[in-house]
Design a protein around this motif. Structure first.
Motif, mmCIF file in Angstrom:
data_model
loop_
_atom_site.group_PDB
_atom_site.id
_atom_site.type_symbol
_atom_site.label_atom_id
_atom_site.label_comp_id
_atom_site.label_asym_id
_atom_site.label_seq_id
_atom_site.Cartn_x
_atom_site.Cartn_y
_atom_site.Cartn_z
ATOM 1 N N PHE A 251 -33.089 0.296 -35.134
ATOM 2 C CA PHE A 251 -31.776 0.436 -35.679
ATOM 3 C C PHE A 251 -31.472 1.956 -35.723
ATOM 4 C CE2 PHE A 251 -32.914 -3.761 -37.140
ATOM 5 C CZ PHE A 251 -31.880 -4.541 -36.446
ATOM 6 N N ALA A 252 -31.262 2.754 -34.563
ATOM 7 C CA ALA A 252 -30.847 4.027 -34.648
ATOM 8 C C ALA A 252 -29.480 4.096 -35.008
ATOM 9 C CB ALA A 252 -31.088 4.552 -33.211
ATOM 10 N N SER A 253 -29.079 5.122 -35.784
ATOM 11 C CA SER A 253 -27.681 5.601 -36.145
ATOM 12 C C SER A 253 -27.029 4.288 -36.796
ATOM 13 C CB SER A 253 -27.069 6.421 -35.276
ATOM 14 O OG SER A 253 -26.963 5.804 -34.076
ATOM 15 N N ASP A 254 -25.884 4.165 -36.015
ATOM 16 C CA ASP A 254 -25.179 3.070 -36.483
ATOM 17 C C ASP A 254 -25.310 1.514 -35.752
ATOM 18 O OD1 ASP A 254 -24.299 3.466 -34.084
ATOM 19 O OD2 ASP A 254 -22.070 3.504 -34.441
ATOM 20 N N ALA A 255 -26.167 1.367 -35.345
ATOM 21 C CA ALA A 255 -26.699 0.128 -34.706
ATOM 22 C C ALA A 255 -26.713 -1.114 -35.285
ATOM 23 C CB ALA A 255 -28.085 0.172 -34.008
ATOM 24 N N GLU A 256 -26.991 -0.852 -36.572
ATOM 25 C CA GLU A 256 -27.041 -2.153 -37.499
ATOM 26 C C GLU A 256 -25.441 -2.625 -37.876
ATOM 27 O OE1 GLU A 256 -29.030 -2.029 -41.160
ATOM 28 O OE2 GLU A 256 -28.347 -3.968 -41.872
ATOM 29 N N ALA A 257 -24.670 -1.473 -38.177
ATOM 30 C CA ALA A 257 -23.248 -1.859 -38.472
ATOM 31 C C ALA A 257 -22.420 -2.211 -37.253
ATOM 32 C CB ALA A 257 -22.683 -0.440 -39.201
ATOM 33 N N MET A 258 -22.839 -1.723 -36.327
ATOM 34 C CA MET A 258 -22.092 -2.280 -34.991
ATOM 35 C C MET A 258 -22.581 -3.577 -34.856
ATOM 36 S SD MET A 258 -22.503 -0.241 -31.353
ATOM 37 C CE MET A 258 -24.336 -0.612 -31.360
ATOM 38 N N LEU A 259 -23.553 -4.093 -34.723
ATOM 39 C CA LEU A 259 -23.961 -5.445 -34.494
ATOM 40 C C LEU A 259 -23.410 -6.458 -35.553
ATOM 41 C CD1 LEU A 259 -27.759 -4.804 -33.230
ATOM 42 C CD2 LEU A 259 -25.638 -5.835 -31.863
ATOM 43 N N ARG A 260 -23.689 -6.081 -36.856
ATOM 44 C CA ARG A 260 -23.171 -6.738 -38.094
ATOM 45 C C ARG A 260 -21.490 -7.030 -37.752
ATOM 46 N NH1 ARG A 260 -27.416 -8.637 -40.867
ATOM 47 N NH2 ARG A 260 -28.940 -7.029 -41.421
#
Ligand code: R5P
Length: 306
Positions: A251-260
């Motif tokens: 989960f680099a940088s904004d990966a989590e926010a993008m997927l969620r």
């Protein structure tokens, strides 16, 4: 044979779980940074004659590496019989060939550096793409464990009618294995990578699988763009947002926010601590480490510090 495990910072929970599994003691290591960032390391346990392992998931390898090497040397200098590394996530496998003139073959260099300090390595689903196995670059005992049976078990317990989707041809090995374990259908999309955060996904037609729950599976979520673009393709075909199931959630940088933000549910193993962790690896890591300790013990190996 007496065993002792040592956690590098942030690896305490995994270390305790593995220690409990194999009946090992957990040693005491004092680790801190001087104000200028240099490491202070002090061993507070007796390791002479013991088989020891350092537990360190290599999610930020450049920051962790020196401390890890200093610790391995310290343990050996204090008489450890053998020194092993448990790295639930093993870094530096991406650069497995020189794609352009002058590039460093960091996978091989990293492997040489670790092989010089440790007697054995245990890891889970290393990102082997152009290497057939870790022995091609590591000169120590290596154990590369597969998380796919555990991932398959999670799906069996949580999803009624799954459709397993690999986002690219490299993920076929996980998608196929998981689907095989639970008797579910699987499809694999095609990916063209144009840059670190720039990937194109060509999706297959999923209409035959309407009504099933789409589960994207991959070994690693790094920038998240592979799974995000695959998820967009799935949404475009009228499916609800997929579950993203990965072995290693970087989960680099904004990966989590993008997927969620796309509505995806995130599920990962605990190889890297994260709120998406739902699948524990301590049992397979512990069993493999115990086997490695026993094998090295049987050989009577003991390297002396250089
Ligand atoms: C590719 O070879 C891997 O299996 C993953 O698909 C990739 O590392 C994911 O990277 P990212 O999340 O940055 O797209």
């Amino acid at each position: 044979m007496t065993m002792m495990l040592f956690p590098m910072l942030g690896n305490e929970r995994m270390t305790n779980a593995i220690a409990e599994r194999i009946g090992s003691a957990v040693g005491k290591l004092e680790l801190r940074r001087f104000p200028d960032g240099e490491s202070y390391i002090r061993l507070h346990s007796t390791v002479a004659g013991r088989a020891v392992a350092v537990v360190c998931t290599l999610v930020h390898p450049d920051d962790q590496f020196l401390q890890l090497l200093f610790t391995a040397r310290l343990l050996r200098e204090n008489g450890a019989r053998s020194v092993h590394l448990v790295a639930p996530y093993l870094a530096y496998l991406r650069q497995d060939r020189r794609f352009n003139d002058g590039e460093a073959l960091t996978s091989r260099q990293f492997a040489q550096l670790l092989s010089a300090e440790f007697d054995g390595l245990v890891t889970v689903d290393p990102h082997l793409h152009r290497y057939g196995n870790l022995q091609e670059i590591y000169s120590i005992e290596t154990e590369a464990l597969a998380a796919s049976p555990l991932l398959a078990e999670w799906i069996r317990d949580h999803v009624e009618a799954p459709l397993i989707i690999g986002p690219d041809s490299e993920s076929e090995q996980w998608a196929g294995a998981i689907a095989g374990h639970i008797g579910a259908p699987h499809v694999v999309f095609a990916k063209t990578r144009r840059g670190d955060r720039d990937v194109l996904i060509a999706a297959s037609n999923l209409s035959a699988w309407k009504g099933r729950t789409a589960i994207l599976v991959d070994d690693v979520i790094s920038s998240g763009h592979t799974l995000a673009n695959a998820a967009r393709e799935i949404l475009e075909q009228g499916f609800p947002a997929p579950i993203c199931l990965a072995v290693h959630g970087l989960f680099a940088s904004d990966a989590e926010a993008m997927l969620r933000g796309l509505g995806c549910r995130l599920v990962t193993t605990d190889s890297i601590p994260h709120s998406s962790n739902a699948i524990a690896l301590d049992s397979i890591l512990g069993d493999a480490l115990a086997g490695q300790f026993a094998a090295i013990d049987a050989k009577g190996l003991r390297r002396t510090p250089k």
